[in-house]
Design a protein around this motif. Structure first.
Motif, PDB file in Angstrom:
ATOM      1  N   PRO A 126       0.819  -1.215   0.000  1.00 42.99           N
ATOM      2  CA  PRO A 126       0.000   0.000   0.000  1.00 42.99           C
ATOM      3  C   PRO A 126       0.853   1.266   0.000  1.00 42.99           C
ATOM      4  N   GLY A 127       0.781   2.005  -1.095  1.00 39.47           N
ATOM      5  CA  GLY A 127       1.491   3.257  -1.228  1.00 39.47           C
ATOM      6  C   GLY A 127       2.983   3.129  -1.434  1.00 39.47           C
ATOM      7  N   SER A 128       3.476   1.893  -1.641  1.00 36.69           N
ATOM      8  CA  SER A 128       4.916   1.714  -1.791  1.00 36.69           C
ATOM      9  C   SER A 128       5.210   0.453  -2.588  1.00 36.69           C
ATOM     10  N   TYR A 129       6.485   0.085  -2.643  1.00 35.65           N
ATOM     11  CA  TYR A 129       6.916  -1.152  -3.314  1.00 35.65           C
ATOM     12  C   TYR A 129       8.289  -1.522  -2.785  1.00 35.65           C
ATOM     13  N   SER A 130       8.710  -2.735  -3.073  1.00 38.07           N
ATOM     14  CA  SER A 130      10.056  -3.188  -2.713  1.00 38.07           C
ATOM     15  C   SER A 130      10.571  -4.101  -3.808  1.00 38.07           C
ATOM     16  N   CYS A 131      11.896  -4.127  -3.953  1.00 37.31           N
ATOM     17  CA  CYS A 131      12.534  -4.967  -4.963  1.00 37.31           C
ATOM     18  C   CYS A 131      12.955  -6.289  -4.335  1.00 37.31           C
ATOM     19  N   HIS A 132      12.748  -7.369  -5.084  1.00 40.29           N
ATOM     20  CA  HIS A 132      13.142  -8.701  -4.641  1.00 40.29           C
ATOM     21  C   HIS A 132      13.959  -9.360  -5.747  1.00 40.29           C
ATOM     22  N   CYS A 133      14.827 -10.284  -5.348  1.00 38.25           N
ATOM     23  CA  CYS A 133      15.679 -10.996  -6.311  1.00 38.25           C
ATOM     24  C   CYS A 133      15.191 -12.425  -6.490  1.00 38.25           C
ATOM     25  N   ARG A 134      15.539 -12.999  -7.643  1.00 37.89           N
ATOM     26  CA  ARG A 134      15.218 -14.406  -7.897  1.00 37.89           C
ATOM     27  C   ARG A 134      16.030 -15.295  -6.967  1.00 37.89           C
ATOM     28  N   ALA A 135      15.595 -16.554  -6.852  1.00 36.37           N
ATOM     29  CA  ALA A 135      16.306 -17.517  -6.001  1.00 36.37           C
ATOM     30  C   ALA A 135      17.754 -17.632  -6.461  1.00 36.37           C
ATOM     31  N   GLY A 136      18.664 -17.634  -5.513  1.00 36.03           N
ATOM     32  CA  GLY A 136      20.081 -17.723  -5.834  1.00 36.03           C
ATOM     33  C   GLY A 136      20.761 -16.376  -5.961  1.00 36.03           C
ATOM     34  N   PHE A 137      19.988 -15.275  -5.785  1.00 34.22           N
ATOM     35  CA  PHE A 137      20.544 -13.924  -5.874  1.00 34.22           C
ATOM     36  C   PHE A 137      20.234 -13.172  -4.587  1.00 34.22           C
ATOM     37  N   VAL A 138      21.000 -12.111  -4.335  1.00 35.20           N
ATOM     38  CA  VAL A 138      20.796 -11.286  -3.158  1.00 35.20           C
ATOM     39  C   VAL A 138      20.748  -9.823  -3.592  1.00 35.20           C
ATOM     40  N   LEU A 139      19.931  -9.045  -2.887  1.00 33.12           N
ATOM     41  CA  LEU A 139      19.765  -7.635  -3.214  1.00 33.12           C
ATOM     42  C   LEU A 139      21.013  -6.856  -2.794  1.00 33.12           C
ATOM     43  N   GLN A 140      21.457  -5.942  -3.659  1.00 30.11           N
ATOM     44  CA  GLN A 140      22.640  -5.152  -3.368  1.00 30.11           C
ATOM     45  C   GLN A 140      22.259  -3.885  -2.600  1.00 30.11           C
ATOM     46  N   ARG A 141      23.269  -3.074  -2.286  1.00 27.91           N
ATOM     47  CA  ARG A 141      23.042  -1.913  -1.417  1.00 27.91           C
ATOM     48  C   ARG A 141      22.085  -0.894  -2.016  1.00 27.91           C
ATOM     49  N   ASP A 142      22.025  -0.809  -3.343  1.00 27.07           N
ATOM     50  CA  ASP A 142      21.107   0.158  -3.957  1.00 27.07           C
ATOM     51  C   ASP A 142      19.651  -0.266  -3.840  1.00 27.07           C
TER      52      ASP A 142
ATOM     53  N   ARG B 220      17.982  -2.271  -5.456  1.00 25.75           N
ATOM     54  CA  ARG B 220      17.322  -2.496  -6.744  1.00 25.75           C
ATOM     55  C   ARG B 220      18.001  -3.602  -7.556  1.00 25.75           C
ATOM     56  N   SER B 221      19.311  -3.548  -7.648  1.00 32.44           N
ATOM     57  CA  SER B 221      20.042  -4.534  -8.447  1.00 32.44           C
ATOM     58  C   SER B 221      20.342  -5.779  -7.618  1.00 32.44           C
ATOM     59  N   CYS B 222      20.619  -6.884  -8.309  1.00 40.55           N
ATOM     60  CA  CYS B 222      20.834  -8.187  -7.675  1.00 40.55           C
ATOM     61  C   CYS B 222      22.176  -8.769  -8.113  1.00 40.55           C
ATOM     62  N   ARG B 223      22.787  -9.553  -7.242  1.00 39.98           N
ATOM     63  CA  ARG B 223      24.005 -10.280  -7.605  1.00 39.98           C
ATOM     64  C   ARG B 223      23.869 -11.730  -7.161  1.00 39.98           C
ATOM     65  N   ALA B 224      24.533 -12.619  -7.912  1.00 40.91           N
ATOM     66  CA  ALA B 224      24.460 -14.043  -7.600  1.00 40.91           C
ATOM     67  C   ALA B 224      25.154 -14.332  -6.265  1.00 40.91           C
ATOM     68  N   ILE B 225      24.558 -15.218  -5.489  1.00 38.22           N
ATOM     69  CA  ILE B 225      25.146 -15.604  -4.199  1.00 38.22           C
ATOM     70  C   ILE B 225      26.305 -16.566  -4.450  1.00 38.22           C
ATOM     71  N   ASP B 226      27.478 -16.255  -3.907  1.00 34.62           N
ATOM     72  CA  ASP B 226      28.637 -17.139  -4.024  1.00 34.62           C
ATOM     73  C   ASP B 226      28.609 -18.112  -2.843  1.00 34.62           C
ATOM     74  N   HIS B 227      27.882 -19.213  -3.016  1.00 30.33           N
ATOM     75  CA  HIS B 227      27.731 -20.183  -1.931  1.00 30.33           C
ATOM     76  C   HIS B 227      29.065 -20.794  -1.524  1.00 30.33           C
ATOM     77  N   CYS B 228      29.983 -20.915  -2.466  1.00 32.99           N
ATOM     78  CA  CYS B 228      31.265 -21.555  -2.158  1.00 32.99           C
ATOM     79  C   CYS B 228      32.104 -20.705  -1.215  1.00 32.99           C
ATOM     80  N   SER B 229      31.860 -19.392  -1.190  1.00 36.32           N
ATOM     81  CA  SER B 229      32.653 -18.509  -0.330  1.00 36.32           C
ATOM     82  C   SER B 229      32.353 -18.725   1.148  1.00 36.32           C
ATOM     83  N   PHE B 230      31.265 -19.429   1.465  1.00 34.04           N
ATOM     84  CA  PHE B 230      30.930 -19.666   2.864  1.00 34.04           C
ATOM     85  C   PHE B 230      31.815 -20.736   3.500  1.00 34.04           C
ATOM     86  N   ARG B 231      32.550 -21.471   2.670  1.00 36.46           N
ATOM     87  CA  ARG B 231      33.505 -22.488   3.140  1.00 36.46           C
ATOM     88  C   ARG B 231      32.847 -23.608   3.933  1.00 36.46           C
ATOM     89  N   ASN B 232      31.592 -23.903   3.642  1.00 35.88           N
ATOM     90  CA  ASN B 232      30.920 -25.003   4.339  1.00 35.88           C
ATOM     91  C   ASN B 232      30.472 -26.089   3.373  1.00 35.88           C
TER      92      ASN B 232
END
Length: 583
Positions: A236-252, A254-266
């Motif tokens: 109501p009166g607003s909106y929000s940006c969401h990313c597809r599965a496997g991506f994360v929202l960046q600081r702006d 609005r834009s999305c980047r792929a999640i680097d799952h391997c960087s978690f070292r698990n």
């Protein structure tokens, strides 16, 4: 009362479009999500013709503002007076044009005012799945808008309570002469949001605007200016940006980047980790295969994964492989095949179990195994002759000893053999071997030529008849017997079939797919140059030719020793000279 349309409507002003058509609502479509909406229209005699026409235009204008469709808002219209009539049900139309055509064709009933009856009809019929309403488990909101101009002639409170209990949200709209108490008895709580009183039919379009404001909000995502890279979600009166599965929202935001799952070292990958939209996935280095646990890697056995062409044995070596030959035989120039049995004169009959316990796919493995044995042999009319007999509940000669003169012909005939799939009469098969397979009529060479006779019995289970008599008879007839067992083969029977010693004449494999290792056990006696049982001519060491052969080998050895001694003396002399020069 807060629902009166004469009160200020600040929220409504935000929703008003720049321009309004006559009794219509311009601007963006109402985005409500899935909704089942039924209009219950009073067409009693108290509604004058020009007032009914105004209501008709109001209804058309309101429909134009709705996002109508099978997966969005479904609309149904009923009119009532002393009776109830369906103008069109929820599932009838998905286009505005069709709805407007039905509304324009509407003829007032012009009788009494049975509002309770109309609510009963809406609850039991108009909102039924048969009429186009979505089932309760779909959790699609159900909304009824009742428009009336007078006092009901029947009771409305009880039936309206039943309708609300079934999940129907009721808006009660009274025009001009409507009874406020009846409106409040029909409407859903809170009443100040569901009860509306319009001073005249001329002002009913104002209810339409306020009703639209109750149901709808401006869809900022639909305007196309949000800037979201993936998904825009309205609120109501607003909106929000969401990313597809496997991506994360960046600081702006609005834009999305792929999640680097391997960087978690698990990830616990043994070799390499690859980040995918579904999460981390392990990958093995070249020459290795991923194990079922999805983490560890195993060196690839190329021999099982490629058509290596090795005639005897394939050995994987890292990223490559090589072919091996059995002891006493050499790899040919093609790197695949091995030298065949030399100077061999053997009559070989293969007795193959074709009972139902073998199963068709394993029988094909047996035929391939037989052809690997043929690859060892120097098949020719003068060299090794091969015959094949299949047995189950009966015995069938697939081809006798004298039929084929080349290895290629024998292998082709083996591949053409059809599986019997019956019982296991091994004793009957041994009798056939003795009485028929090694007869001259079947291609066996006369006994006077001293050509060795070899029988190889292949079976996967216990015999259903006695084998003792004919197993003994075969060996009495001078046939060298070999027994090859697979799976549920009985060791006692294998030993009884085979010649002495059983360690050299009995072979066993627990599985059809691992029979290849048995070839090494069989080659020694089947190939003539690797044993006296192969028919090599024996000569007396005192024969003249034997003495000459011995003398030749001895002189050759002495000559080789003399040459080695001369080379050693020369090296010693050279060493002495080097030492003398240093002094």
């Amino acid at each position: 009362m807060k629902g009166l349309l004469c009160s200020p409507l600040p929220m409504l002003l935000l929703l008003l479009p720049p321009q309004e058509t006559e009794l219509g609502f311009a601007g963006p479509k109402c985005r409500t999500g899935p909704l089942d909406l039924v209009f219950v229209i009073d067409s009693s005699r108290s509604v004058r013709p020009f007032e009914f026409e105004t209501m008709r235009q109001f209804l058309v204008g309101l429909l134009r503002a709705l996002d109508v469709g099978p997966n969005a808002t479904r609309v149904g219209v009923i009119q009532y007076s002393s009776q109830v009539q369906s103008v069109f049900p929820l599932g009838a139309f998905s286009r505005h044009e069709d709805m407007e055509r039905a509304i324009h064709a509407l003829v007032p009933l012009a009788q009494g005012t049975m509002t309770g009856l109309a609510i009963q009809y809406a609850m039991n019929v108009a909102f039924s799945v048969a009429e186009g309403a979505r089932p309760p488990e779909a959790r699609v909101p159900r909304v009824a808008v009742i428009v009336t101009d007078g006092r009901p002639q029947d009771r409305v409170a009880e039936v309206a309570a039943q309708a609300r209990a079934r999940g129907i949200e009721i808006y009660a709209v009274g025009v001009q002469r409507a009874d406020v108490g009846s409106l409040r008895a029909m409407a859903s709580p809170p009443l100040d949001e569901h009860v509306f009183l319009v001073e005249s039919f001329d002002l009913i379009q104002e209810f339409g605007l306020q009703f639209q404001g109750r149901l709808c909000a401006v869809d900022l995502c639909a305007q196309g200016t949000h800037g979201c890279e993936h998904h825009c979600v309205s609120s109501p009166g607003s909106y929000s940006c969401h990313c597809r599965a496997g991506f994360v929202l960046q600081r702006d935001r609005r834009s999305c980047r792929a999640i680097d799952h391997c960087s978690f070292r698990n990830h616990s990958c043994q070799h390499e980790c690859v980040s995918t939209l579904g999460g981390p996935q392990c990958r093995c280095r070249e020459g290795h295969d991923l194990l079922p646990d999805g983490r560890r890697c195993q060196a690839r056995d190329l021999c099982n994964g490629v058509d290596h062409g090795c005639k005897f044995q394939c050995v994987s070596e890292g990223l490559s492989y090589r072919c091996l030959c059995p002891e006493g035989r050499q790899l040919q120039a093609n790197g695949k095949s091995c030298s065949r049995c030399r100077e061999g004169h053997v009559d070989l009959v293969l007795l193959v179990d074709g009972s139902k316990s073998v199963r068709p796919q394993n029988f094909e493995l047996v035929k391939r195994f037989v052809n690997q044995i043929v690859d060892f042999l120097d098949v020719s009319p003068e060299g090794t002759r091969v015959g094949l007999v299949q047995f189950s509940s009966r015995v069938r000669t697939e081809f006798p000893l004298g039929r084929y003169g080349t290895a290629a012909e024998v292998k082709q005939a083996v591949l053409a053999v059809e599986y019997m799939e019956r019982g296991t009469m091994t004793g009957m098969a041994l009798r056939h071997l003795v009485e028929h397979s090694f007869s001259e009529a079947q291609g066996a060479r006369p006994r006077a030529l001293n050509v060795p006779r070899v029988g190889l019995v292949f079976t996967d289970g216990r015999s259903q008849d006695d084998i003792s008599a004919w197993a003994a008879r075969a060996k009495e007839e001078g046939i060298v017997m070999y027994a090859v067992g697979v799976g549920k083969a009985v060791e006692e029977e294998l030993r009884e079939i085979a010649s002495e010693p059983p360690e050299l004449h009995v072979s066993y494999s627990p599985d059809f797919s691992t029979m290849t290792h048995l070839l090494e056990n069989l080659k020694g006696s089947i190939c003539p140059e690797e044993g006296i049982s192969a028919g090599t001519e024996l000569r007396s060491p005192c024969d003249c030719e034997s003495l000459m052969e011995f003398q030749g080998r001895t002189l050759g050895a002495l000559d080789s020793l003399t040459q080695n001694l001369a080379q050693l003396i020369a090296r010693l002399e050279n060493l002495e000279n080097q030492l003398a020069n240093r002094k």
